[in-house]
Design a protein around this motif. Sequence first.
Motif, PDB file in Angstrom:
ATOM      1  N   VAL A 299      -0.109 -11.669   0.344  1.00 26.73           N
ATOM      2  CA  VAL A 299      -0.968 -11.521   1.529  1.00 26.73           C
ATOM      3  C   VAL A 299      -1.431 -12.887   2.043  1.00 26.73           C
ATOM      4  CG1 VAL A 299      -3.104 -11.129   0.196  1.00 26.73           C
ATOM      5  CG2 VAL A 299      -2.930 -10.243   2.503  1.00 26.73           C
TER       6      VAL A 299
ATOM      7  N   ASP B   3       0.833  -1.198   0.000  1.00 31.66           N
ATOM      8  CA  ASP B   3       0.000   0.000   0.000  1.00 31.66           C
ATOM      9  C   ASP B   3       0.862   1.240   0.000  1.00 31.66           C
ATOM     10  OD1 ASP B   3      -2.988   0.162   0.147  1.00 31.66           O
ATOM     11  OD2 ASP B   3      -2.586  -1.634   1.326  1.00 31.66           O
TER      12      ASP B   3
ATOM     13  N   GLY C 139      -8.953  -7.050  -5.209  1.00 38.43           N
ATOM     14  CA  GLY C 139      -8.983  -6.882  -3.761  1.00 38.43           C
ATOM     15  C   GLY C 139      -9.268  -8.213  -3.079  1.00 38.43           C
ATOM     16  N   VAL C 140      -9.716  -8.125  -1.847  1.00 38.82           N
ATOM     17  CA  VAL C 140     -10.105  -9.339  -1.120  1.00 38.82           C
ATOM     18  C   VAL C 140     -11.151 -10.073  -1.972  1.00 38.82           C
ATOM     19  CG1 VAL C 140     -11.157 -10.200   0.994  1.00 38.82           C
ATOM     20  CG2 VAL C 140      -9.677  -8.170   1.074  1.00 38.82           C
ATOM     21  N   PRO C 141     -10.942 -11.360  -2.226  1.00 38.42           N
ATOM     22  CA  PRO C 141     -11.876 -12.084  -3.097  1.00 38.42           C
ATOM     23  C   PRO C 141     -13.324 -12.009  -2.602  1.00 38.42           C
ATOM     24  CG  PRO C 141      -9.929 -13.423  -2.658  1.00 38.42           C
ATOM     25  CD  PRO C 141      -9.836 -12.216  -1.769  1.00 38.42           C
TER      26      PRO C 141
ATOM     27  N   ARG D  58     -10.524 -15.489 -11.409  1.00 37.67           N
ATOM     28  CA  ARG D  58     -10.836 -14.063 -11.627  1.00 37.67           C
ATOM     29  C   ARG D  58      -9.768 -13.396 -12.494  1.00 37.67           C
ATOM     30  NH1 ARG D  58      -9.772 -10.764  -5.955  1.00 37.67           N
ATOM     31  NH2 ARG D  58      -7.649 -11.462  -5.535  1.00 37.67           N
TER      32      ARG D  58
ATOM     33  N   ARG E 124      -2.674  -4.953  -8.560  1.00 41.24           N
ATOM     34  CA  ARG E 124      -2.595  -6.222  -7.832  1.00 41.24           C
ATOM     35  C   ARG E 124      -2.977  -7.337  -8.797  1.00 41.24           C
ATOM     36  NH1 ARG E 124      -2.014  -4.983  -2.294  1.00 41.24           N
ATOM     37  NH2 ARG E 124      -2.870  -2.968  -1.731  1.00 41.24           N
TER      38      ARG E 124
ATOM     39  N   GLU F   7      -1.047 -11.751  -5.290  1.00 38.71           N
ATOM     40  CA  GLU F   7      -1.595 -11.619  -3.936  1.00 38.71           C
ATOM     41  C   GLU F   7      -1.752 -13.001  -3.293  1.00 38.71           C
ATOM     42  OE1 GLU F   7      -2.401  -8.904  -2.032  1.00 38.71           O
ATOM     43  OE2 GLU F   7      -1.584  -7.591  -3.586  1.00 38.71           O
TER      44      GLU F   7
ATOM     45  N   LEU G  88      -3.601 -17.539   4.976  1.00 41.18           N
ATOM     46  CA  LEU G  88      -5.017 -17.631   4.605  1.00 41.18           C
ATOM     47  C   LEU G  88      -5.339 -19.012   4.047  1.00 41.18           C
ATOM     48  CD1 LEU G  88      -5.582 -14.052   3.090  1.00 41.18           C
ATOM     49  CD2 LEU G  88      -5.954 -14.851   5.439  1.00 41.18           C
TER      50      LEU G  88
END
Length: 289
Positions: free
Chosen positions: A148, A84, A110-112, A124, A140, A144, A154
């Motif tokens: 992340v 970021d 972003g966050v799925p 995606r 991004r 990712e 995760l």
Amino acid sequence: MAKLPKNPVENWEIPAVEALRATPDTRVADIQTKGTPGFVGDKALGERLLEERGARLSALQELLYANGRSGDTRSVLLVLQGMDTAGKGGMLRHVIGHVDPQGVDHASFGVPTAEEKRHDYLWRIRKALPRKGQLGVFDRSHYEDVLVVRVHNLVPPDVWEPRYEEINTFERELVESGTTIVKVAMFVSLDEQKARLAERLERPDKYWKFNPGDITERGFWPEYQKAYQAMLDRTSTEHAPWHVVPCDRKWYSRLAVTELLIDALENLDLDWPPADFDIEVEKARLAES
Ligand code: AMP
Ligand code: MG
């Protein structure tokens, strides 16, 4: 003010594409984020060159678009990956902003979403790939899923570990199908990030960019560095190399990415597509109309 040279590329003692390409020796912890690798010149010159080279980028993108309309199936994909505040949004506005928006296929990841979570992580990504003749831009990306996702566990290691090779295979197929991939890893220092986040808390026109989670993520800096290192080590391939772009100086990072895109487009060796009609016949018809 420095003089604007006839050929701006002369301001690079090493072309951006060479100066920035990741090597097996690249160490994320050692990146000089204030550096301007390859470039000889100051901010004033860099900002002026960005305008001039932006015009060149625009002309090359129009060639790509024109050829796409005439049956050429190639495309170019810019992948922007960075922490970021590294300046991904600024790349969109100040680099991609030079080209005709109808020739750009842009996607940010972003966050799925719930739907995305029901599919493989590349689902995606595949849906967002540039169409023929388009300049794709990923804010991004599939990376990712080894950044992340790895830092925050995760998914377990036996799920993210094979992804490096899966990504290499995916990108190879993409390149073989005619997409040139320009991968840009953007690096800011922890201090510079702090200054940029502080600005987001000071200025009402920047509040919208602030996300409290960004401060939390600062606590994971060493883990992110490790994940970025693994990404560079394992996915910088011959067919899709990474470029390591220092981003503490925005004028430099924007100019550098402009040069990377120009290089990619020039390598396509495009010319204006020939007329698929008889020019003289059409001129005569027009005159009579
Ligand atoms: P921004 O780019 O500021 O809109 O933030 C997007 C956020 O989505 C970042 O915090 C990313 O780390 C996060 N993100 C992107 N892709 C993934 C993913 N596959 N899994 C989890 N988080 C993700
Ligand atoms: Mg953000």
